[in-house]
Design an enzyme around this catalytic site. Structure first.
Site, mmCIF file in Angstrom:
data_model
loop_
_atom_site.group_PDB
_atom_site.id
_atom_site.type_symbol
_atom_site.label_atom_id
_atom_site.label_comp_id
_atom_site.label_asym_id
_atom_site.label_seq_id
_atom_site.Cartn_x
_atom_site.Cartn_y
_atom_site.Cartn_z
ATOM 1 N N SER A 189 21.394 6.440 10.819
ATOM 2 C CA SER A 189 21.521 7.808 11.330
ATOM 3 C C SER A 189 21.212 7.992 12.809
ATOM 4 O O SER A 189 21.478 9.057 13.357
ATOM 5 C CB SER A 189 20.637 8.758 10.516
ATOM 6 N N SER B 89 23.298 10.805 10.609
ATOM 7 C CA SER B 89 22.996 12.223 10.551
ATOM 8 C C SER B 89 22.425 12.796 11.849
ATOM 9 O O SER B 89 22.422 14.013 12.006
ATOM 10 C CB SER B 89 22.004 12.482 9.417
ATOM 11 N N LYS C 74 15.730 16.090 16.897
ATOM 12 C CA LYS C 74 16.444 16.333 15.633
ATOM 13 C C LYS C 74 15.691 17.368 14.804
ATOM 14 O O LYS C 74 14.449 17.391 14.812
ATOM 15 C CB LYS C 74 16.559 14.996 14.888
#
Lengths: 94, 488
Positions: B168, B144, B69
């Site tokens: 997330s 996310s 990420k």
């Protein structure tokens, strides 16, 4: 419950420059969200301690000894503007 | 043999060990799939130079590529949190999780897309635009950590790292039909993770099955003196917890998670999952988490307050963007701060900074932030009590399957509510996993969430593994129709 003046104040505290349209939109959005947040008032928390650490963490201590760390040149590599061995910023004192 | 990029990490490690393939074969297969698919999926935002020297297979090492990420620092590789304010930032150091992966022989295939600063549940708040769901390109991937989940689902990554502040990792894993783990708070070091809400953030695996999740967590978990909140608790060998047996385990079903807003398809999938585990000998019991309805609101007070404080560092001085006001306006350092932040942050980031600053400001602190932290204690107490009654708690990961791109962007509250099932684990600091548990009628994946008490990841993996080994869902792949598949 929240007006544009309060929102402007908060924006100043948060160091955010907001255009008028943005200020108006955020006032409305924050009003909706804060209305939802009112839900919290339904609960009696007078006898409840706030959570500081979610799991029982003890103070973390270590010996105060010098260790290698990021060198100055490397730390300055990401700087937007620099002067000799310092970060360079616009005028601070008028 | 199936293409290497479609295999799990443990399958690849077995092939490597048997010397049937080379680490570079895996890298080639992943690169080829990325070339075919990523222009449509947009899971990645930056690709990294493969570090060839790291491809030495030794006993106990893990020479596999991993997608990361965009909020975890990789030395020398652009890391931006998908925000304009960090464009061009090349961290001069590795996050602890990255250092541990490199030590195990891994290379990073690239940084993946995310909601700006992890503020969002759909990966639509990225400055690079949204990632598209491999199961249906019109739908969101969740967020996310949406890029990481999509990369794994589309076989553009062997496995990936995400971060989870309110769901997330788990919610996008659910939307993309893969496995996602939020470990116990403190289980994994956050050194080098760009902070969102420090009392909630955890890094965790996003993988193709439960075995891989256990394998990856073992590599990244453990105490780190660079993160004073990381727990000094030994890390077990999670492979030992992959036991296909739930006989006599007490599994709690919290009634508060099965009410309004739960999609009937999700409800049916949950009932089937519960029946399956019951048929395997688990003792299913209804439990109560009475403060569940306060989780979302508590989260948005606590998380935004901490975020407003954490994001104070983006001021245009040391890294990232610097924006000066137009010449006509006065210009000192304060003007530079305000202008930089106005240009660098997207709308959702500004909204959260504003809400957080408001709830921390004098006159409002007691009514909002302090009250939020007190309600958090009540939520945590609910879980403490429930885990005296049962070994694990089962809920849906999200009340619905993935929604359409653009469907919720104009209503922040409806977006916040898509995290309603996952937020509680962050507030209580407990571990939780999302595993695939079926599909909606539209063919979109659904997720089952399993939560356990702090540091009980082994129990969490055991229940998840048993469910997985007795269901076909984790073997399903999206039919990605574009591009040529000329590898394998």
């Amino acid at each position: 419950m929240i007006n544009q003046e309060t929102v402007k104040n908060i924006a100043d505290l948060a160091r955010l420059h907001l255009e008028t349209a943005e200020l108006q939109r955020l006032t409305k959005e924050l009003e909706n969200i804060l209305d939802y947040v009112k839900k919290l008032e339904k609960l009696d928390v007078s006898q409840t301690q706030p959570t500081t650490h979610v799991l029982s963490l003890k103070n973390v201590f270590r010996e105060d000894r010098v260790q290698p760390s990021l060198g100055r040149d490397l730390a300055l590599k990401t700087a937007v503007a620099k002067h000799d061995s310092s970060f360079k910023v616009p005028q601070v004192i008028e | 043999m199936e293409p290497l990029n479609s295999l799990t990490a443990h399958e690849l490690l077995a092939l490597l060990k048997a010397k049937k393939i080379q680490p570079s074969d895996i890298q080639q297969s992943i690169i080829s799939q990325i070339k075919d698919c990523d222009q449509h999926i947009k899971a990645y935002v930056h690709f990294h130079e493969p570090v060839k020297a790291a491809f030495n297979l030794e006993e106990g090492t893990c020479p596999l590529p991993i997608a990361v990420k965009d909020n975890m620092c990789v030395n020398g590789e652009e890391t931006t949190c998908c925000s304009k304010i960090l464009k061009g930032f090349h961290p001069p150091y590795d996050a602890t999780v990255i250092a541990r992966l490199k030590k195990a022989g891994s290379v990073m295939s690239g940084h993946t897309n995310m909601d700006e600063f992890a503020f969002g549940s759909s990966t639509e708040n990225s400055c690079y635009g949204p990632t598209r769901n491999p199961w249906n390109l019109d739908y969101v991937v969740g967020g996310s950590s949406g890029g990481s989940a999509a990369a794994v689902a589309a076989d553009e990554a062997v496995w990936a790292l995400g971060s989870d502040t309110g769901g997330s990792i788990r919610q996008p894993a659910s939307f993309c039909g893969v496995v996602g783990v939020k470990p116990t708070y403190g289980r994994v070091s956050r050194y080098g993770l760009i902070a969102f809400a420090s009392s909630l953030d955890q890094i965790g695996p996003i993988t193709k099955d439960v075995t891989d999740a256990a394998l990856l967590l073992k590599i990244i978990a453990g105490h780190d003196e660079r993160d004073s909140t990381s727990a000094d608790v030994p890390v077990p060998d999670y492979q030992q917890s992959l036991i296909n047996d739930v006989k006599n385990l007490r599994l709690g079903i919290p009634k508060e998670y099965f009410i309004d807003g739960l999609d009937p398809e999700v409800k049916i999938a949950m009932e089937e999952a519960i029946n399956l585990l019951r048929s395997k000998g688990a003792m299913i019991q209804e439990v109560s988490l009475p403060h569940t309805e306060y989780c979302v609101v508590t989260y948005y007070i606590v998380a935004t307050a901490e975020a407003s404080s954490n994001l104070a560092r983006y001021d245009g001085v040391r890294y990232g963007l610097r924006q000066r006001p137009e010449k006509t306006r006065k210009s000192n350092i304060i003007d530079m701060f305000e202008e930089t932040r106005a240009h660098g942050f997207g709308p959702e980031v500004k909204r959260r900074i504003m809400l957080g600053t408001y709830s921390l400001s004098s006159g409002y602190y007691d009514a909002y932030y302090l009250r939020g932290q007190k309600v958090r204690t009540l939520i945590k107490n609910d879980f403490d009590k429930v885990f005296t009654e049962c070994d694990a708690v089962l809920t849906p990961t999200s009340p619905t399957a993935a929604f359409k791109i653009g469907e919720r962007t104009h209503d922040p509250l409806s977006m916040y509510l898509s995290d309603i099932c996952t937020i509680s684990a962050n507030l209580a600091g407990i571990p939780a996993i999302s595993i695939p548990c079926g599909f909606s009628k539209k063919g979109l994946p659904l997720g089952l969430q399993i939560m356990t008490k702090p540091y009980a990841e082994e129990m969490m993996f055991r229940v998840a593994y048993t469910y997985e080994q007795n269901t076909p869902w984790h073997k399903e792949k999206p039919k990605i129709s574009f591009g040529k598949n000329n590898h394998g």
